[in-house]
Design an enzyme around this catalytic site. Structure first.
Site, PDB file in Angstrom:
ATOM      1  N   ASP A  53       0.832  -1.161   0.120  1.00 41.12           N
ATOM      2  CA  ASP A  53       0.141   0.109   0.085  1.00 41.12           C
ATOM      3  C   ASP A  53       0.882   1.186  -0.008  1.00 41.12           C
ATOM      4  O   ASP A  53       0.280   2.363   0.052  1.00 41.12           O
ATOM      5  CB  ASP A  53      -0.963   0.057   1.077  1.00 41.12           C
ATOM      6  CG  ASP A  53      -0.276  -0.085   2.382  1.00 41.12           C
ATOM      7  OD1 ASP A  53       0.859  -0.169   2.441  1.00 41.12           O
ATOM      8  OD2 ASP A  53      -1.222  -0.018   3.470  1.00 41.12           O
ATOM      9  N   SER A  54       2.330   0.984  -0.289  1.00 40.04           N
ATOM     10  CA  SER A  54       3.086   2.061  -0.402  1.00 40.04           C
ATOM     11  C   SER A  54       2.920   2.680  -1.692  1.00 40.04           C
ATOM     12  O   SER A  54       3.221   3.803  -2.097  1.00 40.04           O
ATOM     13  CB  SER A  54       4.651   1.850  -0.287  1.00 40.04           C
ATOM     14  OG  SER A  54       4.744   0.534  -0.977  1.00 40.04           O
ATOM     15  N   ASP A  92      -0.853  -6.126   0.265  1.00 39.03           N
ATOM     16  CA  ASP A  92      -1.229  -5.333   1.264  1.00 39.03           C
ATOM     17  C   ASP A  92      -2.928  -5.339   1.277  1.00 39.03           C
ATOM     18  O   ASP A  92      -3.468  -4.851   0.493  1.00 39.03           O
ATOM     19  CB  ASP A  92      -0.749  -4.218   1.302  1.00 39.03           C
ATOM     20  CG  ASP A  92       0.547  -4.082   2.001  1.00 39.03           C
ATOM     21  OD1 ASP A  92       0.782  -4.897   2.938  1.00 39.03           O
ATOM     22  OD2 ASP A  92       1.552  -2.912   2.145  1.00 39.03           O
ATOM     23  N   LYS A 122      -1.183  -9.462   3.121  1.00 38.19           N
ATOM     24  CA  LYS A 122      -0.277  -9.039   4.233  1.00 38.19           C
ATOM     25  C   LYS A 122      -1.364  -7.946   4.882  1.00 38.19           C
ATOM     26  O   LYS A 122      -1.926  -7.067   4.719  1.00 38.19           O
ATOM     27  CB  LYS A 122       0.769  -8.350   3.808  1.00 38.19           C
ATOM     28  CG  LYS A 122       1.626  -7.713   4.947  1.00 38.19           C
ATOM     29  CD  LYS A 122       3.070  -7.517   4.602  1.00 38.19           C
ATOM     30  CE  LYS A 122       3.355  -6.281   3.895  1.00 38.19           C
ATOM     31  NZ  LYS A 122       3.158  -4.694   4.518  1.00 38.19           N
ATOM     32  N   GLU A 124      -1.160  -5.496   8.788  1.00 37.50           N
ATOM     33  CA  GLU A 124      -0.279  -4.767   9.751  1.00 37.50           C
ATOM     34  C   GLU A 124      -0.856  -4.900  11.116  1.00 37.50           C
ATOM     35  O   GLU A 124      -1.815  -4.813  11.429  1.00 37.50           O
ATOM     36  CB  GLU A 124      -0.096  -3.242   9.498  1.00 37.50           C
ATOM     37  CG  GLU A 124       0.673  -3.130   8.156  1.00 37.50           C
ATOM     38  CD  GLU A 124       0.776  -1.421   7.902  1.00 37.50           C
ATOM     39  OE1 GLU A 124       0.363  -0.851   9.048  1.00 37.50           O
ATOM     40  OE2 GLU A 124       1.063  -1.083   6.808  1.00 37.50           O
ATOM     41  N   GLU A 191       9.456  -3.763  10.425  1.00 41.16           N
ATOM     42  CA  GLU A 191       9.974  -2.485   9.847  1.00 41.16           C
ATOM     43  C   GLU A 191      10.547  -1.865  10.811  1.00 41.16           C
ATOM     44  O   GLU A 191       9.981  -1.653  11.955  1.00 41.16           O
ATOM     45  CB  GLU A 191       8.759  -1.742   8.969  1.00 41.16           C
ATOM     46  CG  GLU A 191       9.254  -0.548   8.641  1.00 41.16           C
ATOM     47  CD  GLU A 191       7.985  -0.306   7.594  1.00 41.16           C
ATOM     48  OE1 GLU A 191       7.219  -1.010   7.143  1.00 41.16           O
ATOM     49  OE2 GLU A 191       8.362   0.994   7.243  1.00 41.16           O
TER      50      GLU A 191
HETATM   51  O1  KIV Z   1       3.789  -0.977   1.579  1.00 38.81           O
HETATM   52  C1  KIV Z   1       4.677  -1.331   1.632  1.00 38.81           C
HETATM   53  O2  KIV Z   1       5.536  -1.199   0.562  1.00 38.81           O
HETATM   54  C2  KIV Z   1       5.406  -2.190   2.680  1.00 38.81           C
HETATM   55  C3  KIV Z   1       6.902  -2.510   2.742  1.00 38.81           C
HETATM   56  C4  KIV Z   1       7.520  -1.304   3.296  1.00 38.81           C
HETATM   57  C5  KIV Z   1       7.314  -3.698   3.659  1.00 38.81           C
HETATM   58  O3  KIV Z   1       4.579  -2.560   3.522  1.00 38.81           O
END
Ligand code: KIV
Length: 274
Positions: A53-54, A92, A122, A124, A191
Site C-alpha cells: 500500500d506504499s 497489502d 499482508k 499490519e 519494519e
Molecule cells: O507497503 C509497503 O511497501 C510495505 C513495505 C514497506 C514492507 O509494507
C-alpha cells in the site's frame, strides 16, 4: 551455506520460502504496483513481490498509506499478477478493510484473491488483529504479518522513527511474532527495529522474517522499488541502499527529448514515414 540467485522458473510458494529459511538462503522481496515494473522485477529472479500500500505514496502521491482503497489495491495487484511468472505475490490489505472486524477482513481478503489472482495477503499488527488473521487463514488464504513500524498506524506513533527500542515494546513484538506463527502465518515483515531485535526475532520464530530497516540477521530483505531505484530521490532513510539513480537518468532523458523537439532534431527522416 551457499549464496545463489534463485532465478530458475519454478514458482515460489509459501513452502519454498520456509525451506529457504531452513537452509539459510536469504529471501529477496521488492514491491511492484504495475505490469511493466513487475515484469522486470520478476524476470530478474526476485522471490517475493509485494503489492504494497506504499502505492499510496509512490504511485498516488499521498502523504500516508491510509487513503488506499480495496479497489485500488486490487487494480495494482491485477496488473502485477498479469506480469509475474515465478515470484510469490503478496498484496497489502489496505487500512480499514480488516481492523476490528474479522468478517470484513475475510470478505476483503477474498475479493483480493478472487479478483486479482494474488497468492497471499499482508496485514499490519499483532494481537489486536488476531481474530481477523485467523478468519482469513481459515479460508485457506496465506497471510503475512507486519510488525514494528506499521505505517497504517502512523497517527498513533506520531513519527516514522525506529520502533521497539524500549524493552516493553520489544517484548510485545516478540510475543506478536510468536502469535502470528502459531496462528499459521507463513511469514512476516518487520519494519524499522534495532538489528539486535531483528536477529532475536528471526531466531525465535520458524517462519521467514523479512526486514526493512531491521538489520542483516533476518531471513530476507524488502525495499520499495521506487526508493531502491532512486526514483524517489528525496526519501533517504539510513536503511535504504540505492541501486540506481533513475531520477537523474530520467530527468536527463526528458530534458534531452524536450530539447530535441524544440530544436526540431526529433523526429528525423529515419523516424518518419514516407
Ligand atoms: O507497503 C509497503 O511497501 C510495505 C513495505 C514497506 C514492507 O509494507
Amino acid at each position: 551455506m551457499s549464496v545463489h540467485k534463485s532465478s530458475e522458473l519454478k514458482r515460489v510458494t509459501t513452502h519454498r520460502l520456509i525451506e529457504m529459511k531452513q537452509r539459510g538462503e536469504k529471501i529477496a522481496m521488492l514491491t511492484a504496483y504495475d505490469y511493466s515494473m513487475a515484469k522486470i522485477v520478476d524476470s530478474s529472479g526476485i522471490d517475493v513481490i509485494l503489492v504494497g500500500d506504499s502505492a499510496s505514496n509512490v504511485m498516488a502521491g499521498h502523504e500516508t498509506t491510509l487513503p488506499m482503497s480495496l479497489e485500488e489495491m486490487i487494480y495494482h495487484a491485477t496488473s502485477v499478477i498479469r506480469a509475474v511468472k515465478r515470484a510469490f505475490v503478496v498484496v497489502d490489505m489496505p487500512f480499514g478493510t480488516y481492523q476490528g472486524n474479522s468478517r470484513l477482513a475475510l470478505a476483503s481478503a477474498i475479493r483480493i484473491m478472487k479478483e486479482s489472482g494474488a497468492h497471499a495477503v499482508k496485514m499490519e499488527g499483532g494481537a489486536e488483529i488476531k481474530e481477523s488473521i485467523e478468519r482469513v487463514l481459515s479460508a485457506g488464504i496465506p497471510v503475512m504479518g507486519h510488525l514494528g513500524l506499521t505505517p497504517q498506524s502512523i497517527y498513533k506513533f506520531g513519527t516514522y522513527t525506529v520502533r521497539a527500542k524500549e524493552e516493553a515494546e520489544a517484548q510485545k513484538l516478540l510475543e506478536d511474532a510468536q502469535m502470528l506463527e502459531q496462528c499459521g502465518c507463513f511469514g512476516l515483515v518487520v519494519e524499522k527495529i534495532p538489528a539486535s531485535l531483528g536477529k532475536k526475532l528471526a531466531e525465535t520464530v520458524k517462519i521467514p522474517v523479512i526486514g526493512i530497516g531491521a538489520g542483516g540477521h533476518v531471513d530476507g530483505q524488502v525495499l520499495v522499488v521506487h526508493d531502491m531505484l532512486g526514483i524517489t530521490n528525496e526519501f533517504r532513510p539510513r536503511f535504504l541502499r540505492r541501486y540506481a539513480d533513475l531520477h537523474g537518468i530520467m530527468t536527463q532523458a526528458f530534458s534531452q527529448y524536450i530539447e530535441d523537439v524544440k530544436s526540431r532534431n526529433f523526429p528525423n527522416e529515419s523516424e518518419s514515414y514516407e
